[in-house]
Design a protein around this motif. Structure first.
Motif, PDB file in Angstrom:
ATOM      1  N   ARG B  94      -4.270 -24.593   0.877  1.00 18.97           N
ATOM      2  CA  ARG B  94      -3.599 -23.837   1.797  1.00 18.97           C
ATOM      3  C   ARG B  94      -2.329 -24.302   2.233  1.00 18.97           C
ATOM      4  O   ARG B  94      -1.419 -23.630   2.239  1.00 18.97           O
ATOM      5  CB  ARG B  94      -4.430 -23.688   3.273  1.00 18.97           C
ATOM      6  CG  ARG B  94      -5.475 -22.552   3.246  1.00 18.97           C
ATOM      7  CD  ARG B  94      -6.458 -22.869   4.462  1.00 18.97           C
ATOM      8  NE  ARG B  94      -7.269 -23.992   4.103  1.00 18.97           N
ATOM      9  CZ  ARG B  94      -8.343 -24.317   5.172  1.00 18.97           C
ATOM     10  NH1 ARG B  94      -8.409 -23.456   6.176  1.00 18.97           N
ATOM     11  NH2 ARG B  94      -9.108 -25.243   5.135  1.00 18.97           N
ATOM     12  N   ASN B 200       0.491  -4.800  -5.419  1.00 18.44           N
ATOM     13  CA  ASN B 200       0.444  -3.542  -6.109  1.00 18.44           C
ATOM     14  C   ASN B 200       0.671  -2.360  -5.584  1.00 18.44           C
ATOM     15  O   ASN B 200       0.477  -1.347  -6.026  1.00 18.44           O
ATOM     16  CB  ASN B 200      -1.104  -3.471  -6.649  1.00 18.44           C
ATOM     17  CG  ASN B 200      -2.247  -3.797  -5.539  1.00 18.44           C
ATOM     18  OD1 ASN B 200      -1.985  -3.609  -4.359  1.00 18.44           O
ATOM     19  ND2 ASN B 200      -3.321  -4.059  -5.984  1.00 18.44           N
ATOM     20  N   VAL B 201       1.196  -2.486  -4.273  1.00 19.65           N
ATOM     21  CA  VAL B 201       1.785  -1.317  -3.666  1.00 19.65           C
ATOM     22  C   VAL B 201       3.269  -1.486  -3.611  1.00 19.65           C
ATOM     23  O   VAL B 201       3.734  -0.897  -2.641  1.00 19.65           O
ATOM     24  CB  VAL B 201       1.240  -0.891  -2.253  1.00 19.65           C
ATOM     25  CG1 VAL B 201      -0.167  -0.289  -2.576  1.00 19.65           C
ATOM     26  CG2 VAL B 201       0.973  -2.159  -1.521  1.00 19.65           C
ATOM     27  N   LEU B 204       5.456   1.664  -2.613  1.00 16.56           N
ATOM     28  CA  LEU B 204       5.485   2.100  -1.181  1.00 16.56           C
ATOM     29  C   LEU B 204       5.946   1.146  -0.263  1.00 16.56           C
ATOM     30  O   LEU B 204       6.394   1.598   0.928  1.00 16.56           O
ATOM     31  CB  LEU B 204       3.793   2.123  -1.081  1.00 16.56           C
ATOM     32  CG  LEU B 204       3.198   3.627  -1.209  1.00 16.56           C
ATOM     33  CD1 LEU B 204       2.012   3.446  -0.917  1.00 16.56           C
ATOM     34  CD2 LEU B 204       3.836   4.696  -0.505  1.00 16.56           C
ATOM     35  N   TYR B 205       5.831  -0.225  -0.560  1.00 16.82           N
ATOM     36  CA  TYR B 205       6.327  -1.337   0.463  1.00 16.82           C
ATOM     37  C   TYR B 205       7.746  -1.235   0.619  1.00 16.82           C
ATOM     38  O   TYR B 205       8.297  -1.190   1.676  1.00 16.82           O
ATOM     39  CB  TYR B 205       5.895  -2.590  -0.102  1.00 16.82           C
ATOM     40  CG  TYR B 205       6.425  -3.673   0.527  1.00 16.82           C
ATOM     41  CD1 TYR B 205       5.893  -4.341   1.566  1.00 16.82           C
ATOM     42  CD2 TYR B 205       7.702  -4.292   0.007  1.00 16.82           C
ATOM     43  CE1 TYR B 205       6.394  -5.431   2.242  1.00 16.82           C
ATOM     44  CE2 TYR B 205       8.130  -5.526   0.577  1.00 16.82           C
ATOM     45  CZ  TYR B 205       7.613  -5.999   1.904  1.00 16.82           C
ATOM     46  OH  TYR B 205       8.077  -7.100   2.433  1.00 16.82           O
ATOM     47  N   VAL B 207       9.599   1.421   0.130  1.00 16.78           N
ATOM     48  CA  VAL B 207       9.869   2.736   1.031  1.00 16.78           C
ATOM     49  C   VAL B 207       9.349   2.311   2.476  1.00 16.78           C
ATOM     50  O   VAL B 207      10.419   2.748   3.414  1.00 16.78           O
ATOM     51  CB  VAL B 207       9.175   3.822   0.329  1.00 16.78           C
ATOM     52  CG1 VAL B 207       9.582   5.216   1.086  1.00 16.78           C
ATOM     53  CG2 VAL B 207       9.409   4.121  -0.909  1.00 16.78           C
ATOM     54  N   ALA B 208       8.505   1.980   2.584  1.00 17.43           N
ATOM     55  CA  ALA B 208       8.307   1.796   4.126  1.00 17.43           C
ATOM     56  C   ALA B 208       9.067   0.756   4.714  1.00 17.43           C
ATOM     57  O   ALA B 208       9.417   1.025   5.996  1.00 17.43           O
ATOM     58  CB  ALA B 208       6.683   0.905   4.069  1.00 17.43           C
ATOM     59  N   SER B 211      12.236   2.070   5.956  1.00 20.17           N
ATOM     60  CA  SER B 211      12.116   2.982   7.079  1.00 20.17           C
ATOM     61  C   SER B 211      12.243   2.342   8.547  1.00 20.17           C
ATOM     62  O   SER B 211      12.381   3.030   9.545  1.00 20.17           O
ATOM     63  CB  SER B 211      10.887   3.955   6.955  1.00 20.17           C
ATOM     64  OG  SER B 211       9.950   3.030   7.230  1.00 20.17           O
ATOM     65  N   ILE B 212      12.038   0.855   8.310  1.00 20.80           N
ATOM     66  CA  ILE B 212      12.161   0.426   9.700  1.00 20.80           C
ATOM     67  C   ILE B 212      13.755   0.229  10.244  1.00 20.80           C
ATOM     68  O   ILE B 212      14.083   0.221  11.202  1.00 20.80           O
ATOM     69  CB  ILE B 212      11.653  -1.145   9.589  1.00 20.80           C
ATOM     70  CG1 ILE B 212      10.248  -0.990   9.554  1.00 20.80           C
ATOM     71  CG2 ILE B 212      11.872  -1.948  10.930  1.00 20.80           C
ATOM     72  CD1 ILE B 212       9.332  -2.225   9.245  1.00 20.80           C
ATOM     73  N   GLU B 244      15.294  10.008   2.658  1.00 24.85           N
ATOM     74  CA  GLU B 244      14.080   9.505   2.020  1.00 24.85           C
ATOM     75  C   GLU B 244      13.146   9.995   1.225  1.00 24.85           C
ATOM     76  O   GLU B 244      12.643   9.783   0.121  1.00 24.85           O
ATOM     77  CB  GLU B 244      12.973   8.948   3.425  1.00 24.85           C
ATOM     78  CG  GLU B 244      13.338   7.472   3.745  1.00 24.85           C
ATOM     79  CD  GLU B 244      12.633   7.054   5.001  1.00 24.85           C
ATOM     80  OE1 GLU B 244      11.724   7.828   5.663  1.00 24.85           O
ATOM     81  OE2 GLU B 244      13.135   6.315   5.655  1.00 24.85           O
ATOM     82  N   MET B 261       2.261   1.092  -9.490  1.00 24.18           N
ATOM     83  CA  MET B 261       3.190   0.978  -8.047  1.00 24.18           C
ATOM     84  C   MET B 261       3.631  -0.461  -8.125  1.00 24.18           C
ATOM     85  O   MET B 261       4.239  -0.828  -7.152  1.00 24.18           O
ATOM     86  CB  MET B 261       2.595   1.335  -6.880  1.00 24.18           C
ATOM     87  CG  MET B 261       2.391   2.962  -6.837  1.00 24.18           C
ATOM     88  SD  MET B 261       2.292   3.322  -5.209  1.00 24.18           S
ATOM     89  CE  MET B 261       0.780   3.190  -4.493  1.00 24.18           C
TER      90      MET B 261
END
Lengths: 190, 477
Positions: B94, B200-201, B204-205, B207-208, B211-212, B244, B261
């Motif tokens: 870890r 794997n997104v 989307l990540y 774009v998300a 938007s912040i 967007e 993606m």
């Protein structure tokens, strides 16, 4: 939930989510409440990540923290100044009742459901690579009707918004200078 | 009868600036004008570089570098080597992941920080070149210390909080606005194994996360308790929300075609077929480029802080380093968008097989630089758009055509999966079809809309109610 990192993450994120949700209720200023609401959304996205639901987490940030909050900000901005105070709402009692109802429903479902919980080696065995592909397959396969209905609903909402903000043609009652405006406007109308 | 002079007067350019343009040496004169000593040094360095490249080429062809920790083409191997070594030493795994993760985060932060150290100098110098001025050249060698001097100036300035400002929300935005500029770097692949967070997104990540930033800008404008700030914030938020959608549609086209993606998969697709996405879907690339300049508040679309209209827009009331952060984040965003543009549409770290020989991160950096240069070029050349023009361009032009383009690409993607033809034939056919459809769509839609929407601008309902335009007309008549 055997790894200590996950446990620490879970408690920290839960604390953030719960505390900021409470602050949404307590904050007197409506904009402050909105800021805390965004923080609660982000904490929830973090909780989804600890459950390895990456698609839901990113969608949470994209839709709730990114878009819904901006929508609410706009709503607050466009209401008259007096309503920026969060204090004396008419809907305190119904709100509390509805909130308690929803909370008890969620708690009941969470306790009652048998969760197919897998951790560590069992999780690695189940070949649980990505939720995105599964979500896409289900949305366009098994739940395609619900998906389509939702998209039609969104389309109706969009069209309704356009209809609402469209300027009405006041042909009968308009004054001369307004008539000139309308004439100029017609040329560029889509 | 006076004698007219026979020879025509010598034609000199009319203005000093034109004279300067005339007098600039061409490439040939510049090459010949280099001193002899510099030529010798250059020749020696060139020979040395050739020898070095030959040595590297030998190692690469020999396959001796592949997967070793000292393989500088892909620093991911070095990190994996470090992790293996720490595991071998008996460190808790870890902790090893924590250490390597912290190293990666440090690397990203030093990229952004290093760029902030030099970026404003680069931007000002390049714009100065476009406008035939000198640019900052007094502070240090070639003016290189100018950003540091600016930062010191900004940090020593007094921070004024306007009376009536919302103190709690006033402090958050300068920090919050940097969050997307930093986090957006995480999924970008710099080499096959060199992505900080290859989720794997990824699309989307991205774009998300972007938007912040909207929220930060809005809070900045609202908490300042200033009408200019609020106007700037409203403009920016409306524009960012509008733009967007074209960005999402453009990325949808990319995702449909590459069937992933994951950013590294998208780059691998382009590397595998030796084709850039901009060649296959030019409209999406253009929409992404234009919409991201609006999204990051960059000229020619920087109406949120339009100096000639609303002072400094959403950060009018910020002073000192708080304002400096808002200015700095513009630079950080510019190279982030450059990296995204390069990854999605310009082949990322691949360059038609060259990535085998040259480190992929250098190729990506070169592409980022190219896109950034384009941004500076646009800023130095184009005037600022008007608010209604920008919004109209998004809603009436980019979004409908983007939807049609996404439809076409979806059909092509299903063809691509099913047809068993060589890829260069299908992809080439797609490129031709998309280019033709883009030309037809743009032509037809421009005809349909009319070329001059400005002459028939419709009044918004709010302006109607307030009577602003009517008052202006009365004043005029």
């Amino acid at each position: 939930m055997d790894s200590t990192g996950i446990v620490i993450g879970f408690w920290v994120l839960s604390a953030i989510t719960v505390v900021s949700s409470l602050l949404v209720l307590v904050a007197r200023n409506l904009m402050h409440a909105l800021a805390f609401l965004v923080l609660a959304f982000l904490g929830m996205a973090g909780l989804f990540i600890t459950l390895s639901a990456d698609f839901v987490a990113v969608a949470q940030v994209l839709i709730y923290a990114g878009s819904i909050s901006v929508l609410m900000v706009f709503a607050v901005m466009l209401t008259p100044l007096a309503s920026r105070d969060n204090g004396n709402s008419l809907y305190v009692l119904p709100g509390v009742v509805a909130g308690l109802g929803i909370a008890s429903l969620v708690a009941f479902v969470a306790v009652d459901t048998e969760w197919a919980e897998r951790t560590g080696a069992a999780l690695a065995e189940s070949d649980f690579a990505s939720t995105v592909g599964e979500v896409g397959r289900l949305l366009l396969g098994r739940y395609v009707l619900a998906f389509e209905v939702a998209s039609v609903l969104l389309l109706i909402g969009l069209l309704g918004a356009i209809v609402l903000v469209q300027e009405r043609r006041r042909a009968a009652t308009q004054s001369p200078d307004e008539a000139a405006d309308t004439g100029a406007r017609d040329g560029g109308a889509l | 009868m006076s004698e007219q002079p026979l020879q025509a007067p010598i034609r000199r350019p009319a203005t000093p600036m034109l004279r300067q343009i005339e007098d600039r040496p061409g490439l040939k004169e510049m090459a010949l004008g280099v001193p002899f000593g510099l030529k010798v040094i250059g020749a020696i360095m060139g020979l040395g570089a050739l020898v070095l490249m030959a040595a590297v080429g030998y190692l690469v062809v020999d396959g001796r570098l592949d997967g070793q920790w000292y393989d500088v083409r892909d620093l991911g191997h070095a990190v994996a080597g470090l992790r293996d070594w720490l595991d071998g030493e008996g460190v808790d795994h870890r902790l090893t992941w924590l250490i390597t993760g912290a190293l990666g985060g440090l690397a990203i932060m030093s990229i952004v920080g290093g760029w902030l150290l030099i970026g404003s100098w680069v931007e000002r110098r390049v714009i100065a070149k476009f406008q035939i001025r000198m640019g900052p050249n007094r502070t240090g060698l070639f003016g290189l210390l100018q950003p540091i001097a600016d930062a010191v100036k900004l940090m020593t300035k007094e921070i004024i909080i306007p009376r009536g400002a919302d103190r709690f929300l006033y402090y958050i935005p300068p920090v919050l606005v940097f969050v997307p500029a930093m986090l957006g770097w995480a999924p970008i692949p710099w080499a096959p194994n060199m992505a900080y967070m290859d989720i794997n997104v990824g699309v989307l990540y991205v774009v998300a996360i972007s938007s912040i930033g909207v929220l930060a800008i809005f809070l900045a404008g609202w908490s300042s308790n200033n009408h200019y700030s609020l106007l700037g914030a409203m403009r920016t938020v409306a524009m960012m929300i509008s733009y967007e959608i074209p960005i999402s549609l453009a990325l949808l086209s990319v995702v449909l075609l590459t069937q992933s993606m994951q950013l590294s998969e998208i780059v691998a697709f382009q590397g595998h077929y030796h084709v850039w996405m901009i060649a296959i879907i030019p409209f999406a690339a253009f929409a992404f480029l234009f919409a991201s300049t609006a999204e990051i508040n960059r000229s020619p679309n920087d109406i949120g802080e339009a100096e000639s209209e609303i002072v400094a827009g959403f950060y009018t009331e910020y002073s000192g380093m708080k304002a400096g952060l808002f200015m700095a984040v513009e630079l950080a965003h510019a190279i982030l968008v450059g990296a995204l543009m390069a990854t999605f549409f310009l082949g990322g770290y691949t360059l038609f097989g060259l990535e085998e020989w040259v480190p992929g991160y250098l190729i990506l950096a070169a592409k980022i630089g190219a896109v950034y240069f384009l941004f500076v070029w646009l800023r130095g050349t184009l005037p600022r758009f008007r608010l209604d023009q920008l919004m109209g361009f998004a809603w009436k032009f980019l979004i409908p055509l983007g939807i049609i383009q996404a439809f076409i690409v979806a059909i092509e993607a299903s063809v691509f999966v099913r047809v068993d033809a060589p890829a260069f034939i299908t992809l080439g056919a797609f490129a031709v079809v998309n280019l033709a459809s883009t030309v037809v769509m743009v032509r037809f839609w421009a005809d349909r809309l009319g070329y001059a929407p400005a002459q028939h601008a419709t009044k918004p309902e709010l302006t109607n109610a307030l009577g602003g335009l009517k008052a202006a007309q009365r004043l005029r008549s």
